[in-house]
Enzyme design. Structure first.
Site, PDB file in Angstrom:
ATOM      1  N   GLN A  87       0.806  -1.213   0.000  1.00  0.00           N
ATOM      2  CA  GLN A  87       0.000   0.000   0.000  1.00  0.00           C
ATOM      3  C   GLN A  87       0.845   1.273   0.000  1.00  0.00           C
ATOM      4  OE1 GLN A  87      -3.048  -1.724   3.223  1.00  0.00           O
ATOM      5  NE2 GLN A  87      -3.573   0.323   2.532  1.00  0.00           N
ATOM      6  N   HIS A  88       0.192   2.368  -0.317  1.00  0.00           N
ATOM      7  CA  HIS A  88       0.661   3.739  -0.090  1.00  0.00           C
ATOM      8  C   HIS A  88       1.763   4.236  -1.022  1.00  0.00           C
ATOM      9  CE1 HIS A  88      -1.680   3.572   3.559  1.00  0.00           C
ATOM     10  NE2 HIS A  88      -0.848   2.765   4.175  1.00  0.00           N
ATOM     11  N   ASP A 249      -2.329  -4.805  -0.082  1.00  0.00           N
ATOM     12  CA  ASP A 249      -1.964  -6.103   0.487  1.00  0.00           C
ATOM     13  C   ASP A 249      -2.805  -6.484   1.696  1.00  0.00           C
ATOM     14  OD1 ASP A 249      -0.791  -4.137   2.083  1.00  0.00           O
ATOM     15  OD2 ASP A 249       1.243  -4.926   1.892  1.00  0.00           O
TER      16      ASP A 249
END
Length: 487
Positions: A87-88, A249
């Site tokens: 992520q991110h 994820d």
């Protein structure tokens, strides 16, 4: 079950689930009817060290190809594919679709100053929580874009598309710019309102100088993002196979467990996470709980720590110990915030060791490092769970650390709750496979995973909670506030 490529034993149909994580890409070919993993492959990534954490997105594509080639003929029979990704991360692409610069990864916390200014400029933490469900941490994509605008304005100006890591791989597969509500909810510029896929918050985008035209389309749950391009001749996937929207994820792991509301999950990986499925989006102005969206349409309130298995392994290495060489007892306290921390919100912190005595052993210090990492996660557990959740429900323990005895026993001792360790170890890839199966057959991916029995595993009864260790950790964390807040 085959460990690598070969002639698959199942009758199909087959789907491919991908886990593109910080360190590697894994691919599983799964028989939709039985849940059997008929082939698997894996290839590594490189991540820079130093002040930042960056990775070349083209590595991810190369690793995906290698992992799929290891799957052999089974991958060529897949009817659908889905990518679960870290992520991110901030991926910036030029007009040709090539990376402008290496991706800024989730654990790159150089954007902490930009984060602080952003929170203030929008009206404070409560305003952020109300608008997006989360108070952005330096891990969030919105803070990384603000950092790029401030520190590398030419790179920001050259960006013709802004993507998350899983978006990049999905886009290479389909030729379209798409994302899903789960991963989008970790950017800091997505809101859950405005239809099944949610929408982007244009005031926040304007705040950081990001044109919404650079962002991907949010694909609603259950809908495909497209099809595998026919011109990907080097990739062992059939052209025209369906491509699911993919997801982050943690959202993929929740799908992989077939998670229903009220069941707590503790994931022990490079980062540590605690989450549970909920019917309503939380709004925590303290920033401890992020109000993420679940990939299948519900919500996934989550608390995340930056320092988990990697930090504890580093402490073991400093003492020349195996990671399982823990010893009980002693008064040492370790707060293993080696890379700054997100939960608690201490982005400028470093690790702290307190309470050494002449008789303190290296094994006791290592156990204290485990305690510090687990304590930070368990402290957020009550905030993650709904008020009507069963406080005695077993914790589902997943991630690489779940296989370690020291990790498992630390969770039992500090939580006082039973623990269930699912036998399935590749839950992100399995969740992606369940999502792929959903777009292929029209089933609910949560029901697919439940049918596959992915949450079956070894059960460990509750033990008495170590109240003394919990109190010692709480007191040390409170007293060390000025040290941990420093830049």
């Amino acid at each position: 079950m085959t460990a690598t490529g070969g002639q698959p034993s199942g009758g199909g149909p087959f789907v491919v689930g991908v886990d593109s994580s910080t360190q590697s890409t894994k691919a599983l070919v799964v028989d939709v009817a039985t849940g059997e993993v008929v082939a698997r492959g894996q290839a590594p990534h490189r991540v820079t060290g130093g002040a930042g954490r960056e990775s070349d997105p083209e590595q991810w594509w190369d690793a995906l190809g290698e992992a799929l080639r290891q799957c052999g003929e089974a991958a060529r029979r897949a009817g659908a594919v889905s990518v679960g990704g870290q992520q991110h991360g901030l991926v910036t692409l030029d007009t040709a679709g090539r990376p402008v610069r290496p991706a800024l990864l989730w654990n790159d916390v150089r954007s902490a100053p930009q984060r602080d200014r952003l929170v203030e400029r929008l009206g404070g933490a409560e305003a952020w929580a109300r608008r997006t469900g989360s108070v952005p941490a330096p891990a969030f994509t919105v803070t990384k874009w603000a950092w790029l605008m401030e520190n590398e304005p030419e790179a920001a100006k050259a960006a013709a598309a802004v993507r998350l890591p899983h978006d990049y791989l999905t886009g290479r597969l389909t030729g379209r710019g798409t994302t899903d509500r789960g991963d989008a909810s970790g950017t800091g510029w997505w809101t859950g309102s405005g239809g099944p896929g949610g929408s982007y918050d244009e005031e926040i985008l304007d705040l950081v100088g990001l044109d919404p035209a650079l962002l991907p389309e949010v694909v609603p749950p259950g809908e495909p993002a497209g099809e595998v391009r026919a011109d990907l001749e080097d990739l062992p996937l059939p052209g025209g196979a369906l491509v699911a929207a993919g997801t982050g994820d943690n959202m993929a792991a929740a799908l992989g467990l077939g998670l229903r509301p009220g069941r707590p999950v503790l994931s022990l990986g490079t980062s540590g996470t605690v989450y549970a499925v909920a019917g309503q989006r939380p709004s925590d102005p303290t920033g401890t709980v992020s109000g993420f969206a679940a990939a299948h349409g519900d919500w996934l309130p989550l608390a995340c720590t930056l320092n988990c298995t990697l930090a504890v392994d580093r402490v073991a290495a400093l003492f020349g110990l195996d990671r399982e060489s823990v010893e009980p007892g002693g008064s040492a306290v370790v707060l293993p915030f080696l890379d700054g921390e997100r939960t608690p919100n201490l982005p400028y912190a470093s690790g702290l060791l307190h309470g050494l005595r002449h008789d303190t052993t290296a094994g006791q210090v290592l156990q204290a490092a485990y305690d510090g990492a687990v304590y930070a996660l368990l402290a957020a557990l009550d905030l993650v769970l709904d008020a009507d959740a069963d406080p005695d429900a077993p914790i589902l323990l997943i991630g690489g650390g779940a296989r370690g005895v020291a990790w498992r026993e630390t969770v039992r001792r500090l939580s006082g709750r039973p623990v269930l360790v699912p036998a399935a170890s590749e839950l992100v890839a399995l969740g992606a496979a369940a999502q792929a199966a959903g777009v292929l057959t029209g089933e609910d991916p949560v029901e697919v995973a439940q049918r596959w029995g992915t949450d079956r595993g070894e059960f460990f009864d509750a033990v008495g909670r170590d109240e003394e260790a919990v109190a010692r950790l709480a007191a040390t964390l409170d007293a060390a506030g000025p040290l941990l807040q420093g830049v």
